[in-house]
Write a protein that holds these residues in place. Structure first.
Motif, PDB file in Angstrom:
ATOM      1  N   GLU A 257       0.837  -1.215   0.000  1.00  0.00           N
ATOM      2  CA  GLU A 257       0.000   0.000   0.000  1.00  0.00           C
ATOM      3  C   GLU A 257       0.867   1.257   0.000  1.00  0.00           C
ATOM      4  O   GLU A 257       0.576   2.238  -0.692  1.00  0.00           O
ATOM      5  CB  GLU A 257      -0.926  -0.018   1.220  1.00  0.00           C
ATOM      6  CG  GLU A 257      -1.926   1.132   1.229  1.00  0.00           C
ATOM      7  CD  GLU A 257      -2.845   1.076   2.450  1.00  0.00           C
ATOM      8  OE1 GLU A 257      -3.705   1.951   2.583  1.00  0.00           O
ATOM      9  OE2 GLU A 257      -2.696   0.123   3.272  1.00  0.00           O
ATOM     10  N   GLU A 261       0.936   4.050  -2.975  1.00  0.00           N
ATOM     11  CA  GLU A 261       0.620   5.463  -2.706  1.00  0.00           C
ATOM     12  C   GLU A 261       1.852   6.349  -2.826  1.00  0.00           C
ATOM     13  O   GLU A 261       1.890   7.460  -2.298  1.00  0.00           O
ATOM     14  CB  GLU A 261       0.009   5.610  -1.309  1.00  0.00           C
ATOM     15  CG  GLU A 261      -1.348   4.924  -1.167  1.00  0.00           C
ATOM     16  CD  GLU A 261      -1.871   4.980   0.262  1.00  0.00           C
ATOM     17  OE1 GLU A 261      -1.109   5.455   1.139  1.00  0.00           O
ATOM     18  OE2 GLU A 261      -3.021   4.563   0.489  1.00  0.00           O
ATOM     19  N   ASP A 263       4.246   8.972  -3.578  1.00  0.00           N
ATOM     20  CA  ASP A 263       4.076  10.312  -4.141  1.00  0.00           C
ATOM     21  C   ASP A 263       5.435  10.972  -4.390  1.00  0.00           C
ATOM     22  O   ASP A 263       5.628  12.175  -4.207  1.00  0.00           O
ATOM     23  CB  ASP A 263       3.233  11.187  -3.214  1.00  0.00           C
ATOM     24  CG  ASP A 263       3.811  11.226  -1.804  1.00  0.00           C
ATOM     25  OD1 ASP A 263       4.851  10.551  -1.577  1.00  0.00           O
ATOM     26  OD2 ASP A 263       3.243  11.929  -0.943  1.00  0.00           O
TER      27      ASP A 263
END
Length: 471
Positions: A257, A261, A263
């Motif tokens: 996860e 995610e 970034d």
């Protein structure tokens, strides 16, 4: 009338003797072998015949009238065996000579011997005839009394006319009546004895059934205890499994996860670290699933075994490469020793051998905090059951926490560990040793354990070295 008085005295003596013999039988030889009982009967019957003669009516200095043939009648009914009856008849006749050696004694000996032969001739009919025992007894009584009278007429020393006209009209019916009376009394003794035997047999059967019920009760209690323990172990196993499965699964989910995610705040090295952790968690998860699948395959009998040549020195080298890193990480010594006399190759399933030895080595490192672990390979001659021969022994020895003696058997059972809470500290499902034991059996070997709590353990995998005895 003197004949009748003496015959009554004879009958009373025989009844008394039968009663005493019955008491002796109950309290001494009732549980003896059949041969002992028959020998005792023969002695008693011969003695009873002699006792009748001793208290018999003496017509003169040589001639004695008595009921010495009555024990022979009872023997024919109780023990209808030809040799036994002949022995009683001849022996009773020979004892007649203890009252004097003369013509009358010789006639008495011949008479009893013939009566013994007649009873022996009747014995097959007595054993096989479907008629009642009372009818058989009447036939024997009538036959013996009749031939007793005939023998006295033929071989006796009393003149024919005197015996037939004066003695036989009294002695024959009196002998018949008293023989029947004694036979009835003896029959009552026999029935009482048979009832006692039946009671003893029923008591023995009840005692045996009671013991059997007690054993079954113990077995049922033991099985109930085992079921309760099995339920407890499975509950612990499910709790451990939920923990063991959740840990790598949570790691895989959480780390994946984080990567998803991303970034651009996570650098490449951190992503590689996450990937390495996901890979390691996946391998741990795969090992757990493989353990469960292997156990189910073994129990279902569907695990395939492949027999091929295995290099005896190559397998330890592979295991050393795999576990040397673990040893260095944990600060433990790890040594491998191959003793002299080993064959170059052996026939087995290399995949299952590696699986067993990996399980044993993994456990050794898991439960060892200081000291070290060793793998020794040697050749040993040993008898296992009906089989004696040479075995290749793979011994995994550690200096770890050890195993209590009362747990040496239970740790090889599925879902069980030496301590139900041990998995909370060390991890694991408790399936490794159970799978290893079953795999060892499938490839023709077995595993032994030597361990003492606090002093380490030694697990030895024995595999047959058939065909390698020349090495």
């Amino acid at each position: 009338m003197e004949y009748i008085k003496i015959f009554f005295i004879n009958t009373a003596l025989l009844i008394t003797l039968a009663y005493l013999a019955n008491l002796v039988f109950k309290h001494t030889i009732s549980h003896a072998s059949e041969q002992t009982k028959q020998a005792a009967w023969i002695i008693m019957a011969i003695f009873a015949g002699w006792l009748s003669s001793f208290f018999g009516y003496r017509l003169d200095d040589n001639v004695i009238f008595d009921l010495r043939y009555v024990p022979l009648i009872i023997s024919a009914i109780a023990y209808p065996q030809p040799l036994l009856l002949i022995l009683i008849g001849v022996s009773t006749g020979l004892l007649r000579f203890t009252f004097g050696i003369n013509a009358a004694a010789g006639a008495g000996m011949i008479n009893l011997s013939i009566l013994g032969l007649i009873c022996a001739a009747l014995s097959p009919w007595i054993r096989r005839s479907p008629v009642s025992m009372i009818a058989k007894g009447l036939v024997v009584v009538l036959t013996v009394n009749f031939f007793n009278a005939v023998n006295i007429i033929i071989f006796g020393v009393i003149p024919f006319y005197e015996y037939v006209s004066k003695i036989m009209p009294i002695t024959f019916p009196a002998g018949m009546a008293l023989s029947i009376l004694f036979a009835l009394i003896a029959r009552d003794f026999h029935l009482e004895h048979r009832r006692m035997l039946e009671i003893e047999q029923v008591n023995a059967l009840l005692s045996e059934q009671t013991n059997e019920l007690h054993k079954n009760k113990i077995i049922l209690e033991e099985r109930a205890k085992q079921l309760m323990l099995a339920s407890q172990y499975k509950s612990e196993f499910l709790a451990n499994m939920s923990h063991e499965l959740r840990t790598p699964l949570n790691g895989i989910i959480n780390l994946s996860e984080l990567i998803a995610e991303n970034d651009d705040s996570i650098d490449r090295e951190e992503i590689q670290s996450y990937g390495s952790l996901i890979h390691r968690s996946g391998k741990d998860l795969l090992l757990l699933i493989n353990d469960i699948l292997d156990l189910s395959k073994v129990e279902a009998g569907k695990l395939e075994i492949v027999h091929e040549e295995v290099n005896v020195s190559e397998l330890p080298a592979m295991l050393f490469e795999q576990f040397d890193v673990v040893a260095k990480q944990r600060g433990l010594d790890f040594t491998i020793k191959l003793e002299e006399g080993l064959p170059e190759t052996m026939v087995s399933d290399p995949q299952r051998m590696q699986q067993i030895l990996r399980n044993l080595l993994s456990n050794a490192f898991k439960f060892t905090h200081k000291g070290g672990v060793s793998l020794t390979v040697r050749r040993e001659k040993r008898r296992q059951g009906a089989r004696e021969g040479f075995w290749i022994v793979w011994e995994v020895k550690d200096t770890g926490i050890g195993i209590a003696k009362d747990k040496h058997l239970s740790i090889f059972e599925a879902f069980q560990q030496a301590d139900g809470t041990i998995s909370r500290q060390y991890g694991g499902t408790g399936l490794g040793l159970s799978i290893s034991r079953d795999l060892a059996r499938l490839i023709g070997g077995f595993i032994t354990l030597q361990s003492q709590e606090g002093k380490g353990s030694a697990f030895s995998l024995y595999l047959p070295a058939a065909g390698q005895d020349k090495a």
